[in-house]
Write a protein that holds these residues in place. Sequence first.
Motif, mmCIF file in Angstrom:
data_model
loop_
_atom_site.group_PDB
_atom_site.id
_atom_site.type_symbol
_atom_site.label_atom_id
_atom_site.label_comp_id
_atom_site.label_asym_id
_atom_site.label_seq_id
_atom_site.Cartn_x
_atom_site.Cartn_y
_atom_site.Cartn_z
ATOM 1 N N ARG A 67 -2.472 10.226 3.014
ATOM 2 C CA ARG A 67 -3.241 9.382 2.089
ATOM 3 C C ARG A 67 -2.667 7.959 2.037
ATOM 4 N NH1 ARG A 67 -2.068 8.097 -2.818
ATOM 5 N NH2 ARG A 67 -0.386 9.622 -2.860
ATOM 6 N N GLU A 68 -1.343 7.874 2.010
ATOM 7 C CA GLU A 68 -0.703 6.558 1.966
ATOM 8 C C GLU A 68 -0.890 5.794 3.276
ATOM 9 O OE1 GLU A 68 2.963 7.336 -1.159
ATOM 10 O OE2 GLU A 68 3.209 7.915 0.930
ATOM 11 N N ARG A 69 -0.903 6.531 4.404
ATOM 12 C CA ARG A 69 -1.137 5.864 5.692
ATOM 13 C C ARG A 69 -2.529 5.233 5.731
ATOM 14 N NH1 ARG A 69 1.356 10.445 7.860
ATOM 15 N NH2 ARG A 69 -0.597 11.255 8.683
ATOM 16 N N GLU A 106 -4.139 3.968 3.149
ATOM 17 C CA GLU A 106 -4.048 2.725 2.369
ATOM 18 C C GLU A 106 -3.346 1.626 3.158
ATOM 19 O OE1 GLU A 106 -2.220 3.448 -1.386
ATOM 20 O OE2 GLU A 106 -3.520 5.150 -1.873
ATOM 21 N N SER A 163 -5.412 7.595 10.190
ATOM 22 C CA SER A 163 -4.268 8.106 9.426
ATOM 23 C C SER A 163 -3.856 9.493 9.916
ATOM 24 C CB SER A 163 -4.591 8.138 7.931
ATOM 25 O OG SER A 163 -5.700 8.972 7.683
ATOM 26 N N PRO A 183 5.285 7.420 4.735
ATOM 27 C CA PRO A 183 4.013 7.649 4.034
ATOM 28 C C PRO A 183 3.336 8.939 4.485
ATOM 29 C CG PRO A 183 3.762 5.922 5.688
ATOM 30 C CD PRO A 183 5.220 6.252 5.636
ATOM 31 N N ASP A 184 2.649 9.605 3.544
ATOM 32 C CA ASP A 184 1.855 10.774 3.898
ATOM 33 C C ASP A 184 0.474 10.316 4.371
ATOM 34 O OD1 ASP A 184 0.388 10.126 1.618
ATOM 35 O OD2 ASP A 184 1.399 11.592 0.368
ATOM 36 N N ALA A 200 0.844 -1.194 0.000
ATOM 37 C CA ALA A 200 0.000 0.000 0.000
ATOM 38 C C ALA A 200 0.879 1.244 0.000
ATOM 39 C CB ALA A 200 -0.907 -0.010 1.222
ATOM 40 N N GLY A 201 0.381 2.316 -0.644
ATOM 41 C CA GLY A 201 1.172 3.540 -0.733
ATOM 42 C C GLY A 201 2.363 3.340 -1.660
ATOM 43 N N LEU A 202 3.405 4.149 -1.458
ATOM 44 C CA LEU A 202 4.670 4.027 -2.210
ATOM 45 C C LEU A 202 4.426 3.986 -3.717
ATOM 46 C CD1 LEU A 202 6.409 1.210 -0.080
ATOM 47 C CD2 LEU A 202 6.467 3.656 0.305
ATOM 48 N N GLU A 203 3.540 4.842 -4.193
ATOM 49 C CA GLU A 203 3.148 4.768 -5.598
ATOM 50 C C GLU A 203 4.339 4.964 -6.533
ATOM 51 O OE1 GLU A 203 0.334 3.677 -6.592
ATOM 52 O OE2 GLU A 203 -0.414 3.582 -4.548
ATOM 53 N N LYS A 241 6.757 2.075 -6.296
ATOM 54 C CA LYS A 241 6.149 0.869 -6.853
ATOM 55 C C LYS A 241 6.199 0.882 -8.382
ATOM 56 C CE LYS A 241 1.949 0.120 -5.440
ATOM 57 N NZ LYS A 241 0.760 -0.289 -4.677
#
Length: 641
Positions: free
Chosen positions: A366-368, A370, A391, A363-364, A195-198, A201
Amino acid sequence: MANDKKNIKDKKPKFSPYWIYGILIAFFLGIQLFGGGSYQDANTISPSEFLRYAEDGDVEKVIVINRHLAKVYLTSEAQEKEIHKKSKPTSFIPTATRLPNYTFEIGDLQNFENDLDAIGKEDLLSFDREESTLSDFLIGLLPFILLIGVWIFIMRRMSGGAGGGAGGQIFNIGKSKAKLFDQNTEVKTTFKDVAGLEGAKEEVQEIVDFLKFPEKYTTLGGKIPKGALLVGPPGTGKTLLARAVAGEAKVPFFSLSGSDFVEMFVGVGASRVRDLFKQAKEKSPSIIFIDEIDAIGRARGKNAMSGSNDERENTLNQLLTEMDGFGTNANVIVLAATNRADILDKALMRAGRFDRQIYVDLPDIRERKEIFEVHLRPLKKSKDLDTDFLSKQTPGFSGADIANVCNEAALIAARNGKKEVDKQDFLDAVDRIIGGLEKKNKIITPSEKKAVAYHEAGHATISWMLEHAAPLVKVTIVPRGRSLGAAWYLPEERLIVRPEQMLDEMCAALGGRAAEKVIFDKISTGALSDLEKVTKQARAMVTIYGLSDKIGNLTYYDSGQSEYGFTKPYSEQTAELIDKEISNIIETQYKRAIKLLEENKDKLTELAEELLEKEVIFKDNLERIFGKRAFEKEERESLDK
């Protein structure tokens, strides 16, 4: 039918070299027990009985063996007598030599000879010597067997235990310890589990595509990258990304740690690097993943304690050669992970070895969210649990920290006998991880408790009144970990920080000591952590970020400087000026905090009394006492944007 044959074959006992050892030991014991000592099966008599038989003329001869054992042989007529019927010897092993009828131990040989002389039978006596050649040989061989056994045991332990076949461990010491994941190995982690780390990834997914569809990229003349380095703080998911690559790539994936190359023997690290790349090239296209590469990738020549022939440097040199050397083959991509990229060798970081550096950041918000959704899947959670709220409550948390929060929340809910995990369990879990374990039984005097209550109320009051201070979540005076009280805030996640924001945060941090001064006209040691935080912030403003008018637009921070090799890049006069600036900034904010608290002394007292009564208060209590926060509307508008 074929399966039945296979099962029968599997049930057959497997050959083991220990069987041979057991058979040899049993053979030697058999010879010792039943071979050379067969005369021991003869009847044992006493010396006086022998003298009586000799005097009666029943003895044909007596042979003294090794001066202590007498073998008695009867005449053929005596063997027929009733008294000697049971004297016929027996033996398990057939022998051509005649066996004695009787045996006995001789005490003093001279006395025995005198006794035979006395009855006139000295002519029966003769002497012989027997040696057990096999026994002597085995006894002589025993020390060598023990030495060889101990040597083999040590070599097996040093070369990695029982794996790789019995007796061959010493020859495998230079082999790679990498674990191979291929189509026969099921790796369940995929990119859906990350999750996150777009951004990270996407980069890693592209590496997988390079190996799956190389023509897509090489038709335009491009080359497949040699390697990618995953860099980021601990717990952000670097190893998880690599595990997802192993699950998605469908090509041979070699995984090992940087410390797996390190061994006490000289040259072993370089040998393992050669063997690793040899295996990877044989199975290309393939991926090699080296976790914690800083164990061998540290910059060369910077360790003064190392000798001229440093084993770690030899290993690194071999890795550099294999990654971009003279005879390097294509279709082998190296992935590596580290949280200490600043200490890696420059030759390792250059293009052609690690072509890409993928930064895996914390993570920011939004990522937290996810990441929470991934870790909440296996939990029996309440239906009204809000992941947006969770989050927001965990700024600065890494993926590993969030996984720990979810696990702690489940344990807390189970401890309280709940059927599902709710919002309060997560809040308690965050408190447990940040502040430590609650210590409700800690002995605190009423005066100390009152001081702690006013101290925490001072923090809450100042943070409520200042625009850029972090909004309060809750305040508690229940001891937790090493602290006697704590205030929880929800800091804004900023990419840049302005001077007024830093000053407001410093003023809020000094609110605790200022409240003690305003109410009791005394100060205590309870503000240690606050003073440490404020001093670091003020020093950073002056010496790092250039936010002081007197020092000017200068920074004394050097990103390339070693942590342990610090030298003052300024004169003594500048050092004195820096110290004065830091002190002035802190004292100005302290006076500002005192002024604010004196103006709102009645509200501060009301908040502290409520805190003493309830021990834990929340944002709602402050709104009731102070009214709505003046800056809340602006905050909500900025969040909506």
